[in-house]
Design a protein around this motif. Structure first.
Motif, PDB file in Angstrom:
ATOM      1  N   GLU A 223      22.529  -3.429  -7.053  1.00  0.00           N
ATOM      2  CA  GLU A 223      23.817  -2.744  -6.848  1.00  0.00           C
ATOM      3  C   GLU A 223      23.923  -1.488  -7.713  1.00  0.00           C
ATOM      4  O   GLU A 223      25.002  -0.918  -7.875  1.00  0.00           O
ATOM      5  N   ASN A 224      22.774  -1.092  -8.286  1.00  0.00           N
ATOM      6  CA  ASN A 224      22.721   0.081  -9.170  1.00  0.00           C
ATOM      7  C   ASN A 224      23.571  -0.117 -10.431  1.00  0.00           C
ATOM      8  O   ASN A 224      24.130   0.839 -10.979  1.00  0.00           O
ATOM      9  N   ILE A 225      23.669  -1.369 -10.858  1.00  0.00           N
ATOM     10  CA  ILE A 225      24.304  -1.690 -12.142  1.00  0.00           C
ATOM     11  C   ILE A 225      23.192  -2.171 -13.070  1.00  0.00           C
ATOM     12  O   ILE A 225      22.591  -3.229 -12.848  1.00  0.00           O
ATOM     13  N   PHE A 226      22.894  -1.393 -14.086  1.00  0.00           N
ATOM     14  CA  PHE A 226      21.767  -1.698 -14.964  1.00  0.00           C
ATOM     15  C   PHE A 226      22.273  -2.234 -16.300  1.00  0.00           C
ATOM     16  O   PHE A 226      23.034  -1.563 -17.005  1.00  0.00           O
ATOM     17  N   VAL A 227      21.884  -3.462 -16.604  1.00  0.00           N
ATOM     18  CA  VAL A 227      22.252  -4.074 -17.886  1.00  0.00           C
ATOM     19  C   VAL A 227      20.982  -4.524 -18.595  1.00  0.00           C
ATOM     20  O   VAL A 227      19.984  -4.876 -17.956  1.00  0.00           O
ATOM     21  N   ASN A 228      21.021  -4.501 -19.903  1.00  0.00           N
ATOM     22  CA  ASN A 228      19.914  -4.999 -20.712  1.00  0.00           C
ATOM     23  C   ASN A 228      20.165  -6.448 -21.106  1.00  0.00           C
ATOM     24  O   ASN A 228      21.324  -6.866 -21.242  1.00  0.00           O
ATOM     25  N   LEU A 229      19.087  -7.187 -21.290  1.00  0.00           N
ATOM     26  CA  LEU A 229      19.182  -8.608 -21.634  1.00  0.00           C
ATOM     27  C   LEU A 229      18.314  -8.910 -22.845  1.00  0.00           C
ATOM     28  O   LEU A 229      17.099  -8.667 -22.828  1.00  0.00           O
ATOM     29  N   LEU A 230      18.935  -9.442 -23.879  1.00  0.00           N
ATOM     30  CA  LEU A 230      18.245  -9.778 -25.126  1.00  0.00           C
ATOM     31  C   LEU A 230      18.163 -11.285 -25.290  1.00  0.00           C
ATOM     32  O   LEU A 230      19.192 -11.971 -25.310  1.00  0.00           O
ATOM     33  N   PHE A 231      16.941 -11.819 -25.405  1.00  0.00           N
ATOM     34  CA  PHE A 231      16.736 -13.234 -25.704  1.00  0.00           C
ATOM     35  C   PHE A 231      16.438 -13.380 -27.192  1.00  0.00           C
ATOM     36  O   PHE A 231      15.443 -12.831 -27.686  1.00  0.00           O
ATOM     37  N   VAL A 232      17.279 -14.123 -27.901  1.00  0.00           N
ATOM     38  CA  VAL A 232      17.019 -14.440 -29.308  1.00  0.00           C
ATOM     39  C   VAL A 232      16.704 -15.930 -29.372  1.00  0.00           C
ATOM     40  O   VAL A 232      17.591 -16.781 -29.271  1.00  0.00           O
ATOM     41  N   GLY A 233      15.435 -16.242 -29.497  1.00  0.00           N
ATOM     42  CA  GLY A 233      15.002 -17.635 -29.479  1.00  0.00           C
ATOM     43  C   GLY A 233      13.632 -17.733 -28.840  1.00  0.00           C
ATOM     44  O   GLY A 233      13.103 -16.761 -28.302  1.00  0.00           O
ATOM     45  N   ASP A 234      13.065 -18.923 -28.891  1.00  0.00           N
ATOM     46  CA  ASP A 234      11.758 -19.145 -28.285  1.00  0.00           C
ATOM     47  C   ASP A 234      11.750 -20.532 -27.662  1.00  0.00           C
ATOM     48  O   ASP A 234      12.646 -21.344 -27.930  1.00  0.00           O
ATOM     49  N   GLY A 235      10.755 -20.798 -26.840  1.00  0.00           N
ATOM     50  CA  GLY A 235      10.687 -22.105 -26.210  1.00  0.00           C
ATOM     51  C   GLY A 235       9.663 -22.135 -25.103  1.00  0.00           C
ATOM     52  O   GLY A 235       9.015 -21.128 -24.792  1.00  0.00           O
ATOM     53  N   ASP A 236       9.517 -23.311 -24.477  1.00  0.00           N
ATOM     54  CA  ASP A 236       8.439 -23.501 -23.508  1.00  0.00           C
ATOM     55  C   ASP A 236       8.661 -22.773 -22.182  1.00  0.00           C
ATOM     56  O   ASP A 236       7.779 -22.745 -21.332  1.00  0.00           O
ATOM     57  N   GLN A 237       9.832 -22.170 -21.983  1.00  0.00           N
ATOM     58  CA  GLN A 237      10.103 -21.453 -20.736  1.00  0.00           C
ATOM     59  C   GLN A 237       9.794 -19.951 -20.822  1.00  0.00           C
ATOM     60  O   GLN A 237       9.932 -19.240 -19.825  1.00  0.00           O
ATOM     61  N   ARG A 238       9.325 -19.501 -21.962  1.00  0.00           N
ATOM     62  CA  ARG A 238       9.166 -18.042 -22.133  1.00  0.00           C
ATOM     63  C   ARG A 238       8.173 -17.443 -21.131  1.00  0.00           C
ATOM     64  O   ARG A 238       8.449 -16.408 -20.508  1.00  0.00           O
ATOM     65  N   LYS A 239       7.016 -18.077 -20.947  1.00  0.00           N
ATOM     66  CA  LYS A 239       6.006 -17.529 -20.030  1.00  0.00           C
ATOM     67  C   LYS A 239       6.527 -17.479 -18.601  1.00  0.00           C
ATOM     68  O   LYS A 239       6.303 -16.499 -17.883  1.00  0.00           O
ATOM     69  N   GLU A 240       7.228 -18.533 -18.196  1.00  0.00           N
ATOM     70  CA  GLU A 240       7.772 -18.572 -16.841  1.00  0.00           C
ATOM     71  C   GLU A 240       8.821 -17.477 -16.644  1.00  0.00           C
ATOM     72  O   GLU A 240       8.876 -16.825 -15.598  1.00  0.00           O
ATOM     73  N   LEU A 241       9.659 -17.272 -17.656  1.00  0.00           N
ATOM     74  CA  LEU A 241      10.671 -16.220 -17.580  1.00  0.00           C
ATOM     75  C   LEU A 241      10.016 -14.844 -17.515  1.00  0.00           C
ATOM     76  O   LEU A 241      10.461 -13.965 -16.758  1.00  0.00           O
ATOM     77  N   GLN A 242       8.946 -14.659 -18.288  1.00  0.00           N
ATOM     78  CA  GLN A 242       8.248 -13.367 -18.282  1.00  0.00           C
ATOM     79  C   GLN A 242       7.657 -13.083 -16.908  1.00  0.00           C
ATOM     80  O   GLN A 242       7.700 -11.943 -16.415  1.00  0.00           O
ATOM     81  N   SER A 243       7.101 -14.118 -16.265  1.00  0.00           N
ATOM     82  CA  SER A 243       6.542 -13.943 -14.921  1.00  0.00           C
ATOM     83  C   SER A 243       7.625 -13.520 -13.925  1.00  0.00           C
ATOM     84  O   SER A 243       7.400 -12.658 -13.068  1.00  0.00           O
ATOM     85  N   GLN A 244       8.791 -14.125 -14.061  1.00  0.00           N
ATOM     86  CA  GLN A 244       9.920 -13.798 -13.182  1.00  0.00           C
ATOM     87  C   GLN A 244      10.371 -12.351 -13.407  1.00  0.00           C
ATOM     88  O   GLN A 244      10.675 -11.619 -12.453  1.00  0.00           O
ATOM     89  N   ILE A 245      10.417 -11.944 -14.662  1.00  0.00           N
ATOM     90  CA  ILE A 245      10.806 -10.575 -15.018  1.00  0.00           C
ATOM     91  C   ILE A 245       9.825  -9.568 -14.422  1.00  0.00           C
ATOM     92  O   ILE A 245      10.229  -8.538 -13.859  1.00  0.00           O
ATOM     93  N   ASP A 246       8.530  -9.873 -14.529  1.00  0.00           N
ATOM     94  CA  ASP A 246       7.503  -8.982 -13.971  1.00  0.00           C
ATOM     95  C   ASP A 246       7.624  -8.898 -12.450  1.00  0.00           C
ATOM     96  O   ASP A 246       7.489  -7.812 -11.864  1.00  0.00           O
ATOM     97  N   GLU A 247       7.898 -10.036 -11.814  1.00  0.00           N
ATOM     98  CA  GLU A 247       8.055 -10.077 -10.359  1.00  0.00           C
ATOM     99  C   GLU A 247       9.207  -9.196  -9.904  1.00  0.00           C
ATOM    100  O   GLU A 247       9.116  -8.480  -8.892  1.00  0.00           O
ATOM    101  N   PHE A 248      10.322  -9.224 -10.651  1.00  0.00           N
ATOM    102  CA  PHE A 248      11.510  -8.448 -10.284  1.00  0.00           C
ATOM    103  C   PHE A 248      11.460  -7.006 -10.779  1.00  0.00           C
ATOM    104  O   PHE A 248      12.382  -6.221 -10.513  1.00  0.00           O
ATOM    105  N   LYS A 249      10.396  -6.681 -11.533  1.00  0.00           N
ATOM    106  CA  LYS A 249      10.217  -5.307 -12.050  1.00  0.00           C
ATOM    107  C   LYS A 249      11.416  -4.845 -12.891  1.00  0.00           C
ATOM    108  O   LYS A 249      11.968  -3.754 -12.704  1.00  0.00           O
ATOM    109  N   ILE A 250      11.801  -5.718 -13.827  1.00  0.00           N
ATOM    110  CA  ILE A 250      12.924  -5.385 -14.721  1.00  0.00           C
ATOM    111  C   ILE A 250      12.507  -5.506 -16.192  1.00  0.00           C
ATOM    112  O   ILE A 250      13.340  -5.724 -17.065  1.00  0.00           O
TER     113      ILE A 250
END
Length: 390
Positions: A223-250
């Motif tokens: 919708e041409n609304i650009f927001v930044n997202l900050l993750f403070v923390g770690d855990g076993d879902q990080r790799k999966e989240l990174q893959s999703q981020i790469d897929e969506f090109k964000i």
């Protein structure tokens, strides 16, 4: 002064506020019994060799937990009452509770209680456990109290103490971040620091449903609304989240900061953001953000939430979206960002602070806890039992 045992499997570091309030109580002497290594892989509170802490190492046999030496200690040492934290499978703690009740001591379980309004077998078992093993319950939220009362638990046996973090230190920090510091933090974290910034602070686990948040960022981008997202923390879902981020090109809109236990740093990272978003169950994350004047978004399904979500007041200090609905999450992010713009920054901070300063702090908790074990209350309870036995 009455001597009160506080019995936990281990004491997590984030309970620092209430632990130190109990240590410094002018009304009762609290002695802490538990495993110094903590439990559930959470960083333990450091008692720094205090004589008021007794170490009872925990071990596991099948689904059951035991604390070595705890039962012997409770048998051989005097106290005037106890607060413990235990589900039914913490065997040593439950036996300790029964021993203390046989001795005529008041014993309270500080627990989540029953978090859903389902009348299923699990809830009925917990209801029986709470009803017959303890003098009363200390709960983190009002909905758990409502669920217990609906099952037949007596309201007068329940106190809602809410939860707290390191309130004393947080009070010193909040409001101290300068505009320049805020700008510099965002500049270091993101390619486009002028975008509105969302934050999640906590462990990156499947229960947190952080994939929904990634999808919402993508929908906003569409919708041409650009927001930044900050993750403070770690855990076993990080790799999966990174893959999703790469897929969506964000990737340029998302930053994984990593885990942080530094309260000053956490304050700056949270306070540099417009909003905190937790799409799954939200607990201490809500308190952490509201305490620093930043509104919070989470989902609205009470049966899949943690007690602290009760602190979120829609259109006041945050919003609740329809459970598992990414489109509605996207819309509620837009709503809260607009709410931020409609209010002054000072007014939004006040609206976030208010419920924390009234209920979610050690000052509120210690008054209720101390009162449980005042000498006149213990004596009144003893007389009441004698009269009822006649």
């Amino acid at each position: 002064m009455n001597k009160i045992f506080v019995i936990y499997p281990g004491f997590p570091h984030y309970r620092v506020g209430i632990i130190e309030a109990l240590i410094n109580s002018n009304h009762n002497h609290y002695e802490f019994l538990g495993d110094k290594k903590g439990y559930n892989n959470v960083k333990p509170y450091d008692f720094k060799g205090s004589a008021d802490f007794k170490d009872f190492p925990a071990y596991k046999i099948g689904p059951f937990y035991f604390n070595k030496g705890l039962i012997r200690y409770v048998i051989s040492h005097k106290c005037d009452g106890a607060i413990l934290h235990s589900p039914p499978h913490y065997i040593s703690i439950i036996i300790a509770a029964l021993i203390l009740r046989i001795k005529g001591k008041k014993v309270y379980n500080w627990t989540h209680g029953i978090l859903t309004n389902h009348r299923n077998l699990k809830n009925k078992i917990y209801f029986i456990f709470y009803k017959y093993f303890f003098d009363g319950l200390l709960l983190y939220g009002n909905l758990a109290k409502e669920n217990l009362i609906n099952l037949g638990f007596k309201a007068e046996r329940i106190k809602v103490l809410y939860n707290s973090l390191n309130y004393k230190e947080q009070i010193k920090l909040r409001g101290t971040l300068t505009k320049k510091e805020r700008e510099n933090i965002r500049l270091r974290l993101f390619e486009n620091p002028n975008n509105d910034q969302l934050v999640f602070i906590g462990r990156l686990t499947v229960q947190k449903k952080l994939g929904l948040l990634i999808k919402a960022i993508k929908l906003l981008k569409d919708e041409n609304i650009f927001v930044n997202l900050l993750f403070v923390g770690d855990g076993d879902q990080r790799k999966e989240l990174q893959s999703q981020i790469d897929e969506f090109k964000i990737a340029n809109q998302v930053c994984f900061y990593g885990a942080s236990y530094d309260e000053t740093l956490n304050y700056k990272l949270i306070s540099s953001s417009e909003c905190c978003v937790a799409p799954g169950e939200i607990g201490l994350t809500a308190m952490h953000s509201l305490m620093f004047g930043v509104p919070v978004i989470s989902h609205n399904d009470r049966n899949r939430q943690m007690p602290e979500f009760e602190a979120i007041l829609p259109n006041v200090n945050g919003s609740l979206f329809e459970y598992d609905d990414t489109v509605d999450l996207k819309e509620q992010i837009k709503n809260v960002l607009n709410l931020n713009k409609a209010k002054s920054n000072l007014q939004m901070q006040k609206d976030c602070y208010k419920i924390m300063d009234e209920y979610y702090n050690p000052n509120y908790q210690i008054k209720l806890i101390d009162n449980l074990f005042l000498s006149e209350n213990i004596s009144a309870n003893f007389v009441k039992k004698k009269v009822s036995n006649k």
